[in-house]
Write a protein that holds these residues in place. Structure first.
Motif, short mmCIF file in Angstrom:
data_model
loop_
_atom_site.label_atom_id
_atom_site.label_comp_id
_atom_site.label_asym_id
_atom_site.label_seq_id
_atom_site.Cartn_x
_atom_site.Cartn_y
_atom_site.Cartn_z
N ALA A 1 39.02 52.00 39.10
CA ALA A 1 38.38 51.23 38.02
C ALA A 1 39.39 49.95 37.66
O ALA A 1 40.50 50.31 37.54
N LEU A 2 38.56 48.93 37.09
CA LEU A 2 39.29 47.71 36.82
C LEU A 2 40.29 47.20 37.90
O LEU A 2 40.08 47.22 38.91
N GLY A 3 41.46 46.68 37.31
CA GLY A 3 42.26 45.77 38.29
C GLY A 3 43.41 45.00 37.53
O GLY A 3 43.25 45.04 36.08
N PRO A 4 44.35 44.56 38.05
CA PRO A 4 45.36 43.98 37.18
C PRO A 4 45.15 42.90 36.22
O PRO A 4 45.71 42.98 35.21
N PRO A 5 44.06 42.13 36.42
CA PRO A 5 43.75 41.05 35.50
C PRO A 5 43.08 41.67 34.13
O PRO A 5 43.52 41.16 33.10
N GLU A 6 42.63 42.71 34.49
CA GLU A 6 42.03 43.26 33.14
C GLU A 6 43.00 44.18 32.39
O GLU A 6 43.15 44.16 31.08
N ILE A 7 43.96 44.84 32.95
CA ILE A 7 45.13 45.37 32.41
C ILE A 7 46.15 44.27 31.64
O ILE A 7 46.27 44.53 30.52
N SER B 1 42.41 55.79 40.07
CA SER B 1 43.24 54.76 41.03
C SER B 1 42.84 53.39 40.52
O SER B 1 41.90 53.18 39.99
N LEU B 2 43.85 52.45 40.88
CA LEU B 2 43.58 51.06 40.40
C LEU B 2 43.31 49.99 41.54
O LEU B 2 44.20 49.92 42.47
N PRO B 3 42.05 49.48 41.67
CA PRO B 3 41.91 48.66 42.74
C PRO B 3 42.74 47.38 42.68
O PRO B 3 43.12 47.03 41.50
N GLY B 4 43.03 46.90 43.94
CA GLY B 4 43.68 45.47 43.89
C GLY B 4 43.11 44.22 43.65
O GLY B 4 43.43 43.20 44.09
N ALA B 5 41.82 44.45 42.75
CA ALA B 5 41.07 43.11 42.37
C ALA B 5 41.86 42.18 41.91
O ALA B 5 42.68 42.45 41.13
N GLY B 6 41.39 40.90 42.18
CA GLY B 6 41.99 39.86 41.17
C GLY B 6 43.24 39.38 41.86
O GLY B 6 43.87 38.39 41.43
N ALA C 1 42.09 31.25 34.50
CA ALA C 1 42.38 31.95 33.17
C ALA C 1 42.76 33.41 33.49
O ALA C 1 42.81 34.19 32.69
N LYS C 2 42.86 33.76 34.62
CA LYS C 2 43.23 34.97 35.02
C LYS C 2 44.70 35.15 35.08
O LYS C 2 45.41 34.26 35.09
N ALA C 3 45.28 36.44 35.40
CA ALA C 3 46.61 36.90 35.50
C ALA C 3 47.24 36.06 36.27
O ALA C 3 46.66 35.64 37.55
N TRP D 1 50.11 39.97 37.97
CA TRP D 1 49.57 40.80 39.13
C TRP D 1 50.50 41.69 39.58
O TRP D 1 50.25 42.88 39.81
N ILE D 2 51.54 41.15 39.89
CA ILE D 2 52.63 42.08 40.86
C ILE D 2 53.21 43.04 39.74
O ILE D 2 53.41 44.13 40.19
N GLU D 3 53.59 42.44 38.52
CA GLU D 3 54.18 43.50 37.71
C GLU D 3 53.16 44.56 37.12
O GLU D 3 53.60 45.64 36.99
N VAL D 4 51.76 44.31 37.00
CA VAL D 4 50.97 45.39 37.08
C VAL D 4 51.08 46.31 38.00
O VAL D 4 51.21 47.74 37.65
#
Ligand code: SF4
Length: 361
Positions: free
Chosen positions: A138-144, A169-174, A189-191, A196-199
């Motif tokens: 679920a979700l992805g780095p931009p949401e985090i 698990s965290l998808p690699g979305a975004g 407007a996204k990460a 992205w890398i830091e998440v």
């Protein structure tokens, strides 16, 4: 340096740098790239097994402030056809998934300004309460990044609370392309790429399984594609031995139908089958420390999907029951369990059903 020397280097699992990757992409003949990538596939995944999975995409909400120019799934807050999925709808979709033999949902959606961390914690807990065997990818780095900013928390705190609530698990979305030049054009407007890398770095430290993706054939250069792959490889190098890290890499071609990128900015997808095969092969060569490469048969279709298995891919992905973001932009391929297995067999491989961690089931 000539391409043959680069093949030798790749076959010794030595990391190729950006110039070398670009040289392979631009100068090496496709059949030679596929030959080298196939050898590397056999190194990473010996034998003839090709993975597939049954899962279901469920969109949490289609309201998103991000308004990425390649996305025609999102709606602005207040739009008449904006929605947040309710419990009955989850039950209906998950019951159907279990009836079809799947046990994982890919939970994604927009970054809805009305939904904060407690919404996701409650949602994950409730779904696990209702379906203890359900797996949440679920979700992805931009949401985090968005939730951390909204709640004034660290990525570690956000991810830890979500894992405690049931995130598996965290998808690699975004990821799109990890270049801020490109991101300013397609997802301003996204990460950022650094965020992205830091998440993902944080997720890897927590030993949360993740995947890596690329959305390509829009405004990026070959150099930016290769740099994207190198950034993924370097991050994977940092993971602790025994931790999951990036389990797989999944390239997605940009689907342009009805997107702002196409309609207002006149940027069309430059996708073509041979270039997709080249991307798969070069990815297999560059990503010497990511074990699995998944061909997105949902977007590229049967023939290119089959050829991908001879170009370095070892997985055909999902019998996806619902996938609204890609299908809203023109992907029309649909598969059931029998069909995806028949494609794998026709390509000369043995279909093996797996879970999200790429473990056989
Ligand atoms: S791609 Fe995702 S983040 Fe971007 S606008 Fe669409 S839903 Fe929002």
């Amino acid at each position: 340096m000539v391409v043959e020397q680069l093949y030798d280097k790749a076959l010794k699992l030595l990391p190729l740098d950006e110039d070398e990757g670009v040289m392979l992409y631009k100068k090496a003949p496709l059949d030679e790239l596929m030959f080298v990538a196939d050898k590397l596939r056999q190194f990473h995944n010996p034998g003839k097994n090709v993975g597939w999975i049954i899962d279901r995409n469920v969109n949490i909400t289609n309201i998103c402030f991000s308004q990425c120019t390649f996305c025609n799934f999102c709606r602005k807050k207040g739009a008449g056809d904006g929605y947040v999925t309710n419990e009955n709808e989850y039950r209906e979709k998950i019951d159907e998934l279990f009836a079809l033999g799947g046990d994982q949902i890919l939970l994604q959606g927009g970054m809805n300004p009305d939904l904060g961390l407690s919404f996701y914690i409650d949602l994950f807990k409730r779904l696990k309460e209702l379906y203890p065997k359900l797996k949440l990818h679920a979700l992805g780095p931009p949401e985090i990044v968005y939730l951390a900013r909204k709640e004034k928390k660290t990525y570690n705190e956000v991810l830890t609370s979500l894992v405690k609530a049931g995130l598996d698990s965290l998808p690699g979305a975004g990821a799109e392309i990890l270049s801020d030049r490109v991101r300013k054009l397609v997802s301003p407007a996204k990460a950022t790429s650094g965020e992205w890398i830091e998440v993902m770095r944080t997720a890897h430290k927590l030993n949360l399984p993740t995947s890596a993706t690329i959305i390509y054939v829009h405004v990026e250069t070959v150099e930016e594609r290769i740099s994207h792959l190198i950034q993924l490889r370097e991050l994977q190098d940092e993971k602790q031995p025994g931790h999951y890290g990036f389990i797989t890499f999944v390239p997605w071609p940009f689907q342009d139908e009805n997107t702002v990128l196409n309609m207002k900015l006149h940027i069309k997808s430059s996708y073509n089958g041979p270039d997709y095969l080249k991307l798969i092969a070069v990815s297999r060569i560059m990503l010497s420390n990511i074990r699995n490469i998944q061909a997105s048969v949902l977007t590229v279709g049967k023939e290119i999907g089959m050829l991908s298995l001879h170009a370095g891919a070892n997985d055909l992905g999902s019998v996806m029951i619902e996938e609204n973001v890609v299908s809203a932009a023109g992907a029309t391929n649909r598969f059931n369990a029998e069909y995806i297995q028949s494609i794998i067999k026709e390509a000369g491989f043995v279909p093996v059903r797996r879970n999200q961690k790429y473990e056989l089931i």
